[in-house]
Design a protein around this motif. Structure first.
Motif: not given
Length: 135
Positions: A6-7, A9-17
């Motif tokens: 989960l952490a 995934r969240r980090m990946g989403i933030w990098i993408l954003q």
């Protein structure tokens, strides 16, 4: 899902954003600072230079929304729609390659998909059903 996954995934989403936000902030800034290629591009559109400024503001506001925790999904949706319009303009008016706009549109679609739960919560809140159970 485990805490580690989960952490990650969240980090990946933030990098993408963050990457998307940087791209859109830079694109918006070139429009607002009247870079010559942007002035020429919007002259070809035939709408007027006010539209270049408006588009620059839309892109910068969208970029800021992408890095705000509660607005990221809305920012992705906002910028995705903007890029859809860019694809249409490239194909119908400019007769230019729409690939960059398509890639950015898909990037924002991915952000919206990954943050879809936030959009659902926002929709329930706006419709007055924030406390209603999810089906």
């Amino acid at each position: 899902m485990s805490d580690t996954r989960l952490a990650s995934r969240r980090m990946g989403i933030w990098i993408l954003q963050g990457v998307a936000a940087a791209i859109f902030f830079a694109a918006g800034a070139t429009k607002l600072f009247a870079a010559s290629f942007e002035v020429q591009l919007f002259a070809q559109l035939g709408i007027g230079q006010w539209f270049r400024v408006a588009t620059g503001v839309v892109q910068i506001v969208g970029a800021l929304a992408l890095v705000h925790p509660r607005l990221a999904a809305i920012g992705g949706l906002w910028l995705g729609i903007t890029m859809f319009c860019a694809v249409v303009a490239n194909l119908t008016v400019l007769h230019a390659n729409p690939a960059p706009a398509v890639v950015l549109m898909l990037l924002n679609a991915l952000i919206v998909y990954l943050r879809r739960d936030e959009l659902e919560l926002l929709a329930r809140t706006l419709l007055g059903g924030a406390n209603s159970p999810t089906p």
